[in-house]
Every structure is written in C-alpha cells, then in structure tokens.
Write an enzyme that holds these catalytic residues in place. Structure first.
Site: not given
Length: 289
Positions: A193-195
C-alpha cells in the site's frame, strides 16, 4: 526530561527492558525513530509517538499481517503499543542491483497471486501516513475504490484546501462511472500500500525489508500505479513482475490513472501545492470533464 529519556521510558514500558543506548534515525514523519541497542546485544528499530493520539499499534498489526501472509521480508515486531513500535533492526545500504530489483518485482507479483482474500478491504481500518484509511469488507473493487478511497480522500483534500471545488466535482463524476475505468477481475490481493523508495530497504544490492505499510486487500493495479507514480524502481523491477504476473493490457493506458488518483489526493490533502494539478492531470487523461 529529554526527548531521549522519554523515549527510553516508553520503550522500557513496552518491552520490559531499558535500552542501553538510543540513537536517532532519519525518517518518521509521525513518530520519532531510534536505533535501540539492548543490554542483551540485540539491536531494534523503535518508533515512539509522544503525541496526543498515538496509533503505532496499527502499523504493528499491518507488519505482522504481511509477515504472516507473504514472503516479503518484513521486520519482526518485538512490541506494538499505540505509543511504541519495536522491530528487529535491518541494515540498509540504500542501493539496489538490477537483479535485486528483478527479484523484488517477481516477489511482489507472487505476493499478489498468493496472498488473497474473498473481499476487498480488511478486518480493521489502517492508516496511510497520518491519515485514516477505512477498509470495509467489500465484494466489488469498483465500489471499494469509489467509496473507501477516492470519495473520502477527495473530500478530505478539499476540506484541507489541497484541491478546489471543481476538482472535487470531477472526482465525483469519475466515481459515478467508476466501473468503466477499473478491472474487477481476480481475487483481492494483499497490498503493501505504500511502496515508495523510502519504505524499501536494500543490503548488498538485494531486498532487505519493506517497512511502513498501508496494507489492505485490493487490486494489484493500485499497488502498481503507486509504484509507477513514485518512481524509484528500474525497468528490471517491471520485467520481474510481468514475468511472474503479466500486467494486463489497458493498465498503462487507463487504469494507472484512476488508481494513481488516490495517492495524489493523499498528497494534496497533506501537502497541497501542485498535487491538485496532478489530480486534474490524471482526470484529464481519463477524459473526465
């Protein structure tokens, strides 16, 4: 009492042992980050949130979920409370090799294929940065992306002054026809979700860890659009991913633009500036007036 002494007290309260030494680390937009050397010789990475509404336990739950359900290298969580998150420390050289990136792409594709659910969302709400990220279990990807991602974040960005009323209306018009722009095929996959590059650690050119997730079960298109927008990976990553899980036609032409809107709106809400224009650019590419 100093910031360091306060952090030491909090760590001791959370794990039952006082660090021998705390050294500040870079990062941590919502919490202090420390390298903790423990009396027994272990080294931990510790986050401490001294603010009025600490929620580091949510990050701990997301890390534990990724560690349990995927083969991604995720630091082991030693302690997780609203105020303190203590994890195994991971050395980070900050440099990836081409083969390391290719392997990362393949591993992420394998995660999207194997770590699945029967509903989009999650059993608990999470965070993206400091912002709430609701995860109601939902059968339809189009409905989830509309109701749990685009609409609430657009309304929040507008309330914060990050986008104007015209852009908000355009997002609403997109949401009225969302089924035209998203792919509902395939089971919900567990997404980090937040790469972005700051949340991917490398050692010796190989992937060492992924950290700071904003996890939920979603469509892989959302993960890929975010990675593409944030940059930080080379062609080798995309080749490794595509060889393991082919990226369907239409992603680059259409679906990346509807999925990149969510992180753009997150940034517009947090930072304002030019992110409102970026949202308009994505809507332009989708032909939404």
């Amino acid at each position: 009492m100093s910031v360091q002494e306060t952090a030491m007290d909090a760590v001791e309260s959370a794990i039952g042992e006082r660090p021998a030494r705390l050294t500040p680390l870079a990062g941590g937009c919502i919490a202090e980050v420390w390298r903790a050397e423990m009396p027994g010789g272990d080294t931990l990475a510790v986050k401490h949130d001294a603010g009025p509404n600490p929620r580091l336990d949510i990050e701990g739950k997301m890390l534990a979920l990724l560690r349990e359900r995927t083969a991604l290298p995720v630091p082991e969580v030693v302690a997780s409370t609203p105020r303190v998150l203590a994890m195994a420390f991971v050395e980070n050289s900050g440099r990836a090799s081409g083969e390391g990136e290719r392997a990362f792409g393949a591993l992420l594709a394998r995660t999207h294929l194997d770590a699945t659910s029967d509903r989009f969302g999650l059993g608990f709400d999470t965070l993206i940065g400091p912002l709430d990220q609701p995860n109601p279990p939902t059968a339809s990807w189009a409905a989830f992306w509309r109701d749990a991602r685009l609409l609430p974040m657009a309304e929040g960005a507008h309330a914060a002054g990050g986008i104007d009323g015209r852009t908000l209306d355009r997002v609403r018009r997109l949401c009225d026809q969302i089924e035209r722009f998203v792919d509902g095929d395939g089971p919900p996959a567990l997404l980090h979700g937040d790469l972005w590059s700051g949340n991917v650690l490398w050692r010796g050119g190989e992937l060492a860890a992924v950290i700071d997730p904003a996890a939920y079960f979603g469509h892989p298109d959302a993960e890929l659009a975010f990675i593409d927008w944030m940059g930080g990976v080379s062609r080798a990553f995309w080749e490794g991913y595509h060889e393991t899980r082919p990226i369907d036609g239409g992603f680059w032409e259409v679906r990346t633009h509807v999925h990149v809107l969510y992180p753009v709106l997150v940034h517009a809400r947090l930072f304002g500036g030019g992110y409102g224009r970026s949202a308009d650019a994505a809507l332009d590419r989708l032909g939404v007036g």
